[in-house]
Design a protein around this motif. Structure first.
Motif, PDB file in Angstrom:
ATOM      1  N   VAL A  97      43.407  41.222  49.228  1.00 59.40           N
ATOM      2  CA  VAL A  97      42.434  40.254  49.700  1.00 59.40           C
ATOM      3  C   VAL A  97      42.468  39.019  48.805  1.00 59.40           C
ATOM      4  O   VAL A  97      42.620  39.128  47.586  1.00 59.40           O
ATOM      5  CB  VAL A  97      41.003  40.863  49.710  1.00 59.40           C
ATOM      6  N   TYR A  98      42.404  37.837  49.423  1.00 59.03           N
ATOM      7  CA  TYR A  98      42.348  36.606  48.643  1.00 59.03           C
ATOM      8  C   TYR A  98      40.912  36.396  48.149  1.00 59.03           C
ATOM      9  O   TYR A  98      39.961  36.460  48.925  1.00 59.03           O
ATOM     10  CB  TYR A  98      42.818  35.416  49.475  1.00 59.03           C
ATOM     11  N   VAL A  99      40.785  36.171  46.841  1.00 61.40           N
ATOM     12  CA  VAL A  99      39.487  36.007  46.205  1.00 61.40           C
ATOM     13  C   VAL A  99      39.429  34.638  45.539  1.00 61.40           C
ATOM     14  O   VAL A  99      40.340  34.261  44.790  1.00 61.40           O
ATOM     15  CB  VAL A  99      39.238  37.113  45.157  1.00 61.40           C
ATOM     16  N   SER A 100      38.362  33.889  45.820  1.00 64.52           N
ATOM     17  CA  SER A 100      38.097  32.610  45.155  1.00 64.52           C
ATOM     18  C   SER A 100      36.749  32.716  44.453  1.00 64.52           C
ATOM     19  O   SER A 100      35.974  33.640  44.684  1.00 64.52           O
ATOM     20  CB  SER A 100      38.038  31.462  46.175  1.00 64.52           C
ATOM     21  N   ARG A 101      36.482  31.751  43.592  1.00 71.88           N
ATOM     22  CA  ARG A 101      35.145  31.633  43.000  1.00 71.88           C
ATOM     23  C   ARG A 101      34.706  30.183  43.154  1.00 71.88           C
ATOM     24  O   ARG A 101      35.327  29.273  42.609  1.00 71.88           O
ATOM     25  CB  ARG A 101      35.134  32.061  41.535  1.00 71.88           C
ATOM     26  N   ASP A 102      33.654  30.003  43.951  1.00 73.62           N
ATOM     27  CA  ASP A 102      33.169  28.663  44.273  1.00 73.62           C
ATOM     28  C   ASP A 102      34.281  27.781  44.838  1.00 73.62           C
ATOM     29  O   ASP A 102      34.393  26.597  44.509  1.00 73.62           O
ATOM     30  CB  ASP A 102      32.540  28.004  43.041  1.00 73.62           C
ATOM     31  N   LYS A 106      37.447  27.873  44.293  1.00 75.55           N
ATOM     32  CA  LYS A 106      38.561  27.553  43.392  1.00 75.55           C
ATOM     33  C   LYS A 106      39.281  28.834  42.961  1.00 75.55           C
ATOM     34  O   LYS A 106      38.784  29.937  43.130  1.00 75.55           O
ATOM     35  CB  LYS A 106      38.040  26.810  42.162  1.00 75.55           C
ATOM     36  N   ASP A 107      40.458  28.641  42.361  1.00 73.29           N
ATOM     37  CA  ASP A 107      41.232  29.736  41.775  1.00 73.29           C
ATOM     38  C   ASP A 107      41.483  30.855  42.786  1.00 73.29           C
ATOM     39  O   ASP A 107      41.292  32.033  42.505  1.00 73.29           O
ATOM     40  CB  ASP A 107      40.515  30.293  40.541  1.00 73.29           C
ATOM     41  N   LYS A 108      41.927  30.492  43.960  1.00 74.25           N
ATOM     42  CA  LYS A 108      42.212  31.484  44.989  1.00 74.25           C
ATOM     43  C   LYS A 108      43.425  32.314  44.596  1.00 74.25           C
ATOM     44  O   LYS A 108      44.488  31.764  44.288  1.00 74.25           O
ATOM     45  CB  LYS A 108      42.458  30.778  46.323  1.00 74.25           C
ATOM     46  N   HIS A 109      43.255  33.634  44.579  1.00 72.99           N
ATOM     47  CA  HIS A 109      44.345  34.520  44.185  1.00 72.99           C
ATOM     48  C   HIS A 109      44.251  35.837  44.946  1.00 72.99           C
ATOM     49  O   HIS A 109      43.187  36.207  45.440  1.00 72.99           O
ATOM     50  CB  HIS A 109      44.301  34.780  42.671  1.00 72.99           C
ATOM     51  N   LEU A 110      45.371  36.515  45.039  1.00 72.02           N
ATOM     52  CA  LEU A 110      45.446  37.759  45.797  1.00 72.02           C
ATOM     53  C   LEU A 110      45.106  38.946  44.900  1.00 72.02           C
ATOM     54  O   LEU A 110      45.678  39.101  43.828  1.00 72.02           O
ATOM     55  CB  LEU A 110      46.846  37.936  46.382  1.00 72.02           C
ATOM     56  N   VAL A 111      44.168  39.768  45.348  1.00 72.27           N
ATOM     57  CA  VAL A 111      43.791  40.985  44.624  1.00 72.27           C
ATOM     58  C   VAL A 111      44.211  42.188  45.468  1.00 72.27           C
ATOM     59  O   VAL A 111      43.693  42.375  46.577  1.00 72.27           O
ATOM     60  CB  VAL A 111      42.275  41.036  44.371  1.00 72.27           C
ATOM     61  N   ASP A 151      39.840  37.056  53.150  1.00 76.90           N
ATOM     62  CA  ASP A 151      39.616  35.878  52.304  1.00 76.90           C
ATOM     63  C   ASP A 151      38.134  35.786  51.962  1.00 76.90           C
ATOM     64  O   ASP A 151      37.302  35.512  52.835  1.00 76.90           O
ATOM     65  CB  ASP A 151      40.081  34.625  53.051  1.00 76.90           C
ATOM     66  N   VAL A 152      37.785  35.997  50.673  1.00 77.04           N
ATOM     67  CA  VAL A 152      36.389  36.027  50.259  1.00 77.04           C
ATOM     68  C   VAL A 152      36.164  35.072  49.089  1.00 77.04           C
ATOM     69  O   VAL A 152      37.066  34.849  48.276  1.00 77.04           O
ATOM     70  CB  VAL A 152      35.971  37.471  49.873  1.00 77.04           C
TER      71      VAL A 152
END
Length: 314
Positions: free
Chosen positions: A45-50, A52-57, A138-139
């Motif tokens: 799942v793609y995880v961002s914070r606010d 930004k910094d979208k990355h796959l977990v 995508d979260v």
């Protein structure tokens, strides 16, 4: 302990990913085929914070029919209107040893969980944690690391060793839990807050921080809060907060906690999904009727949300 997350939407993903990053084994089980297929296709799942910094977990995700694991604790984040179906489909996975934690929005889930889990192993609570599902797989975690907080409360109001272990694990995952021993009071305090912030922000498509700046925000909030407190007093429910403290909680959530957040009810409506208003404002109204009290404002705004749903569909 090993965790199974039933419902891999915004909140389910946040809890599960944070627990996984804290070193705990986590499996995700969902009834949403698009989510399952997308996560498998992209290997996580793609995880961002606010934003930004979208990355796959990488995560493990299954349908109830394809899962064969045996977690120690289930974490349930399923929309109230989908919960019956999700629990039925996953019922073969539940054992008498398992605990369940369900910090869901609204009311109506406890009776459903009690059909599958022993009362002493049912833990509910509240989650003041803002999360947005941008789309399938995508979260976006809103707020800096460690933002938000939650309450855990046993249905039997008697925290045991496992409850404290769950709380310790959640602490390591930066979920900031607090154990309380007032079951109905804990849950209703969040229902009342949601009956203000979720419903009013959704009706007017505004963020919580915009709502609280409105000249009418205090009057609208207090009218809903006062009606809800009137209902709870007649139902014999002792709330965690006073009426004024509940208003202050609305202000804090809207100005400090989650000012840039569109509530989950708005997220549902914006994607033409049914909202949970019947389990929030509608629950308050229906509870009042049992005690010969009509919370007419809650019924009015509940019907306005349904009108908004209808108009979007048209």
């Amino acid at each position: 302990m090993k965790y199974g997350v039933l419902g891999a939407g915004a909140m389910g993903l946040r809890y599960g990913v944070l627990l996984q990053e804290a070193g705990f084994p986590v499996d995700f089980v969902d009834i949403w085929d698009d989510q399952i297929n997308k996560v498998k296709e992209q290997n996580g799942v793609y995880v961002s914070r606010d934003g930004k910094d979208k990355h796959l977990v990488p995560i493990n995700i299954y349908s109830p029919e394809d899962y064969s694991g045996n977690p120690d604790v289930w974490i349930v984040f399923v929309k109230q209107m989908q919960l019956d179906d999700a629990l039925k489909r996953a019922s073969h996975l539940f054992t008498k040893e398992q605990y369940v934690v369900a910090p869901m929005n609204g009311m109506g889930h406890i009776e459903k969980l009690d059909k599958y889990f022993a009362v002493e192993k049912v833990i509910s609570g509240t989650a003041m944690i803002a999360t947005v599902l941008n789309g399938v797989g995508d979260v976006d975690f809103m707020g800096k690391s460690g933002a938000g907080s939650m309450k855990l409360v046993n249905q039997n109001e008697t925290p045991d060793e496992t409850t404290h272990q769950i709380s310790d694990d959640f602490t390591k995952a930066n979920l900031n839990p607090e154990i309380t021993t007032n079951f109905q009071g804990t849950l209703m305090a969040k229902v009342i807050l949601n009956s203000v912030c979720n419903t009013l922000c959704t009706m007017f498509s505004i963020k919580m921080g915009d709502f609280i700046q409105a000249p009418t925000a205090e009057a609208l909030s207090k009218q809903l809060i006062n009606e809800a407190f009137d209902v709870c007093e007649r139902a014999g429910i002792t709330l965690l907060n006073t009426r004024e403290e509940e208003w202050q909680a609305v202000k804090f959530a809207s100005t400090v906690g989650m000012p840039l957040h569109y509530p989950s009810m708005y997220q549902d409506m914006s994607k033409n999904r049914p909202t949970e208003v019947d389990y929030i404002n509608g629950y308050i109204y229906d509870l009042g009727l049992k005690y010969h009290y009509e919370a007419t404002t809650h019924d009015f705004v509940r019907n306005l949300v349904h009108l908004a749903e209808f108009s979007r569909a048209k």
